[in-house]
Each structure stands twice: as C-alpha cells, then as structure tokens.
Design an enzyme around this catalytic site. Structure first.
Site, PDB file in Angstrom:
ATOM      1  N   HIS A  85      50.917  41.250  40.634  1.00  0.00           N
ATOM      2  CA  HIS A  85      49.837  41.706  39.774  1.00  0.00           C
ATOM      3  C   HIS A  85      50.352  42.510  38.589  1.00  0.00           C
ATOM      4  O   HIS A  85      49.689  42.599  37.559  1.00  0.00           O
ATOM      5  CB  HIS A  85      48.850  42.562  40.564  1.00  0.00           C
ATOM      6  CG  HIS A  85      48.261  41.861  41.737  1.00  0.00           C
ATOM      7  ND1 HIS A  85      48.197  42.423  43.000  1.00  0.00           N
ATOM      8  CD2 HIS A  85      47.719  40.625  41.861  1.00  0.00           C
ATOM      9  CE1 HIS A  85      47.641  41.565  43.833  1.00  0.00           C
ATOM     10  NE2 HIS A  85      47.343  40.468  43.175  1.00  0.00           N
ATOM     11  N   THR A 196      41.584  50.113  38.410  1.00  0.00           N
ATOM     12  CA  THR A 196      41.267  48.926  37.610  1.00  0.00           C
ATOM     13  C   THR A 196      41.614  47.636  38.350  1.00  0.00           C
ATOM     14  O   THR A 196      41.603  46.557  37.761  1.00  0.00           O
ATOM     15  CB  THR A 196      42.015  48.955  36.259  1.00  0.00           C
ATOM     16  OG1 THR A 196      43.427  48.905  36.503  1.00  0.00           O
ATOM     17  CG2 THR A 196      41.660  50.202  35.467  1.00  0.00           C
TER      18      THR A 196
END
Length: 245
Positions: A85, A196
C-alpha cells in the site's frame, strides 16, 4: 476505544509483516478502491459513514495561537518495507513530538503519491506521514508535503533500498535523518481526522506542515515505479470541522 485505534493503525499501516498474516483486501484500484472500502468489511464501515475523515482540503483555517510543536530526534535502527500500500520506514524509540502537555512517540513514517491532503486546493506530488502515538494509545500524524525540485538527500537514503516486491523489507544501512528531512520551521495546520486507510478509524490528531520540502522528479517517479499505482485516498468532507492555523 484507544486500544482499538492502536490496533487499527497497526493493521492499516502494517508495522510488521509476518508469514502467517493474511493480506488486507483493500487497495486503490478496481473493486478494492477507496470508494468501495466501506463495503469490503464490517470493520471498514467508518470509511463510508464517518464524519471526521481524512484527508481534507485545508482552506479558510481559523487563525489562533495553538501550541508550538516541539520535536526531538534520535538516530537509530530503521527498517524499510513495501507493504503493498505504501513504502514505510519503521523506527526505533527516541523520536518524540510534544504539543503543550501531550507527548507522542514516532512509530513509523510512510508516503503517498500524489498527496492526500491539499492546501487551498493545491495537491503536491508526494506527501509523507509521520505516525506518532502517546502512552494512552492516541495517534497523531505529522504530514509533510514534497514539491518537485532538487533531489532530497534524506529521501535518497531510503530510496536506495526501497523494496521492489510486496512484503520485502530491509534495514537501512544509512538511516534517514528525520530532523534534516523536515523543514526548519514547524508552522502547521491542525484538525481532527482519521486514518486515511481502512479501517479509517477517527480521533486522529492531524498536523500538516505549511512549509514543503523538495524531491526530484526522478525520486517521485521511483516511488510510482515501485507501487505501480497512485496511493492517495480522495478528499473527504470537513462536515463542519474547524481547521486551526
């Protein structure tokens, strides 16, 4: 609540990757992209229903006299990891952030390209997030914007060992000097937000530094080349939140 928040950030940011761990089924493209996060798991519902979500467009900030940031730095062992990620650097103890009476200890820092937060509608090509935690488990994120310019010598230390494959990790032979990476002035915007990444847990203190630092076009392209996709969550509504200048 704070114990759950700590667990959430450990899962979302992948402080460590073990062989027995199952991969997190979320991403930035296709059916696992941010607009679908809230439906991917019951644990991710805040990604869809939360009212204090990050990132945000910082504008019309309220001018006030908020606490100055006091940052302390200690060079130590650093591990760089590609968790699929982002590119993340886990750090050893000794790096702290204090705001008034609260003290937080740096756990890790990682990057998003392009930037997740915006300032007056301006998006930057790269954003660093320094994730801090206090003794009660509360989280604070110090955000640093990178603008295209000269090559960043501290970023270069991490990038020269940036793992190309997911779950690859390495100990940095030249640890990043965090103090040298950050700007000289710590003027910042502050607001209440969230992680986030899933599970998008709220109650996170956000401090976005006003002064950007430089990164070269090549350094920005190197990051994109390793991740193969943008890794920024779209802007979220303020829903009446006040941003402090």
């Amino acid at each position: 609540m704070k114990e759950k928040l700590l667990l959430a950030v450990m899962l979302a940011a992948s402080f460590s990757v073990g062989a027995a761990e199952k991969p997190l089924h979320w991403g930035y493209e296709g059916q696992e992209s941010p607009e679908h996060w809230g439906k991917l798991s019951p644990d991710f519902t805040l990604c869809e229903s939360g009212k204090n979500q990050s990132p945000v467009n910082i504008h019309d900030a309220l001018r006030t006299h908020h606490s100055k940031l006091a940052l302390a730095f200690r060079q130590g062992k650093q591990q760089i990891i590609n968790n699929g990620h982002t590119i993340q650097v886990n750090v050893s103890d000794g790096n702290t952030l204090s705001t008034g009476k609260e003290t937080f200890t740096l756990q890790q820092f990682h990057f998003h390209a392009p930037s997740e937060n915006e300032i007056d509608g301006k998006q930057f090509p790269l954003e660093g997030h320094f994730v801090y935690q206090n003794k009660e488990g509360a989280l604070a994120v110090l955000a640093l914007m990178f603008q295209e310019g000269e090559a960043n010598p501290q970023l270069a230390k991490a990038w020269q060992q940036m793992p190309a494959k997911i779950e690859q990790a390495a100990i940095l032979t030249q640890p990043v000097d965090i103090k040298a990476l950050l700007p000289e002035k710590f003027n910042y915007y502050r607001f209440s937000g969230s992680l986030t990444t899933p599970p998008c847990s709220e109650g996170v203190i956000w401090m976005v530094l006003k002064q950007p630092v430089s990164a070269s076009d090549e350094q920005i392209r190197q990051f994109h080349a390793v991740l193969h996709h943008a890794n920024n969550r779209p802007l979220q509504s303020l829903n009446g939140r006040v941003i402090i200048d």
